[in-house]
Enzyme design. Structure first.
Site, mmCIF file in Angstrom:
data_model
loop_
_atom_site.group_PDB
_atom_site.id
_atom_site.type_symbol
_atom_site.label_atom_id
_atom_site.label_comp_id
_atom_site.label_asym_id
_atom_site.label_seq_id
_atom_site.Cartn_x
_atom_site.Cartn_y
_atom_site.Cartn_z
ATOM 1 C CG ASP A 22 -0.319 -0.544 2.491
ATOM 2 O OD1 ASP A 22 0.914 -0.513 2.584
ATOM 3 O OD2 ASP A 22 -1.057 -0.970 3.379
ATOM 4 C CG ASN A 42 -8.923 -1.536 11.774
ATOM 5 O OD1 ASN A 42 -7.982 -2.222 11.402
ATOM 6 N ND2 ASN A 42 -9.334 -0.462 11.116
ATOM 7 C CG HIS A 82 -5.958 -2.333 8.719
ATOM 8 N ND1 HIS A 82 -6.038 -0.975 8.981
ATOM 9 C CD2 HIS A 82 -4.650 -2.651 8.943
ATOM 10 C CE1 HIS A 82 -4.837 -0.527 9.331
ATOM 11 N NE2 HIS A 82 -3.989 -1.516 9.313
ATOM 12 C CD GLU A 85 -8.766 0.840 7.451
ATOM 13 O OE1 GLU A 85 -8.658 -0.117 8.247
ATOM 14 O OE2 GLU A 85 -8.172 1.920 7.614
HETATM 15 C C1 F6R Z 1 1.338 -1.351 6.154
HETATM 16 C C2 F6R Z 1 0.079 -2.078 6.239
HETATM 17 C C3 F6R Z 1 -0.742 -2.070 7.472
HETATM 18 C C4 F6R Z 1 0.080 -2.347 8.728
HETATM 19 C C5 F6R Z 1 -0.808 -2.307 9.970
HETATM 20 C C6 F6R Z 1 -0.013 -2.489 11.243
HETATM 21 O O1 F6R Z 1 1.951 -1.521 4.897
HETATM 22 O O2 F6R Z 1 -0.310 -2.639 5.279
HETATM 23 O O3 F6R Z 1 -1.744 -3.041 7.340
HETATM 24 O O4 F6R Z 1 0.680 -3.605 8.610
HETATM 25 O O5 F6R Z 1 -1.476 -1.080 10.025
HETATM 26 O O6 F6R Z 1 0.831 -1.394 11.416
HETATM 27 P P1 F6R Z 1 1.906 -1.375 12.594
HETATM 28 O O7 F6R Z 1 2.903 -2.439 12.262
HETATM 29 O O8 F6R Z 1 2.519 0.002 12.523
HETATM 30 O O9 F6R Z 1 1.174 -1.646 13.847
#
Ligand code: F6R
Length: 241
Positions: free
Chosen positions: A67, A136, A138, A143
């Site tokens: 992403d 959450n 995701h 989401e």
């Molecule tokens: C980032 C991504 C997100 C993160 C998730 C956890 O490329 O795709 O899904 O993996 O938000 O983020 P952290 O590791 O910062 O808790």
């Protein structure tokens, strides 16, 4: 789904790096799906160490990031382009032409999503996708929703995600509200998936993803249906398992 519970963040990171290194050792021209965020930083550090100390070779590896924020230039130090170069690409021998990250400044968002999806298809799909997980539930920036969205698309970020990611920005108001993300089908078509999670803040999401029903309200729950998926989490994230 396999679940491996590591003692702590260090052990999770080393094990994750060994899995990625094993993938590259078995297939030098592996197509890797990569994520950003706090979670994989330790894994990237370990991979850089393996490259420097043991000659782990990324010269034939092709990467696709999950992403990118919509509206951020690659030079913006909060962009995922910037993150990936700072934490990983600048320190290993992945060829610049083999690095793929959605373009957060593309003029036509639909074209950009189609282009990205097509590039993954042309590469014959992902051999190993590394994922983090949002509090959450995701994965990528898919989401919680009422349906799973298949292919790469533009997404409105959840309030929870914006709040969680505000820690990286000067203020909450600066966090982009939209992102381009690989879709659920794109992720599910990866031959292997490795999901990493650490800390108690992820424990509820891990419980729902692993033991809850498969439902788009917890996007990671779809991984229960993947034939070769490993959850590698530390003890704190495994608290409710
Ligand atoms: C980032 C991504 C997100 C993160 C998730 C956890 O490329 O795709 O899904 O993996 O938000 O983020 P952290 O590791 O910062 O808790």
């Amino acid at each position: 789904m396999r679940i491996y519970i590591a003692d702590d963040y260090e052990q999770m990171s080393v094990k994750a790096a060994l899995i990625v290194a094993g993938q590259i050792t078995m297939k030098a021209d592996s197509i890797l799906g990569l994520c950003t965020g706090s979670t994989p930083i330790g894994m990237y550090k370990e991979l850089v160490k393996m490259h420097r100390q043991q000659g782990l070779d990324f010269s034939q590896v092709i990467t696709f990031n999950l992403d990118e924020y919509w509206g951020l230039s690659p030079e913006n130090d909060q962009s995922y382009h910037y993150f990936m170069h700072e934490n990983f690409f600048n320190h290993v021998n992945v060829k610049p032409n083999n690095i793929h990250i959605p373009n957060g400044l593309a003029e036509d968002i639909n074209d950009e999503c189609k282009r990205y999806e097509e590039a993954i298809r042309q590469a014959n799909g992902l051999d190993l996708q590394v994922l983090g997980i949002g509090r959450n539930g995701h994965i990528g920036f898919n989401e919680p929703a009422t349906e799973f969205i298949g292919e790469t698309h533009l997404v409105e970020l959840d309030t929870d995600t914006i709040n969680a990611n505000a820690r990286f920005f000067a203020s909450r108001a600066e966090v982009p509200t939209q992102a381009i993300t690989m879709g659920i089908k794109t992720i599910m078509q990866a031959k292997k998936i490795l999901l990493l999670a650490n800390g108690e803040g992820k424990a509820q999401a891990i419980k729902e993803a692993v033991t809850g029903e498969v439902n788009p309200s917890v996007p990671a729950s779809i991984l229960q249906l993947h034939p070769d998926c490993t959850f590698l989490v530390d003890k704190a994230a495994a608290k409710y398992l």
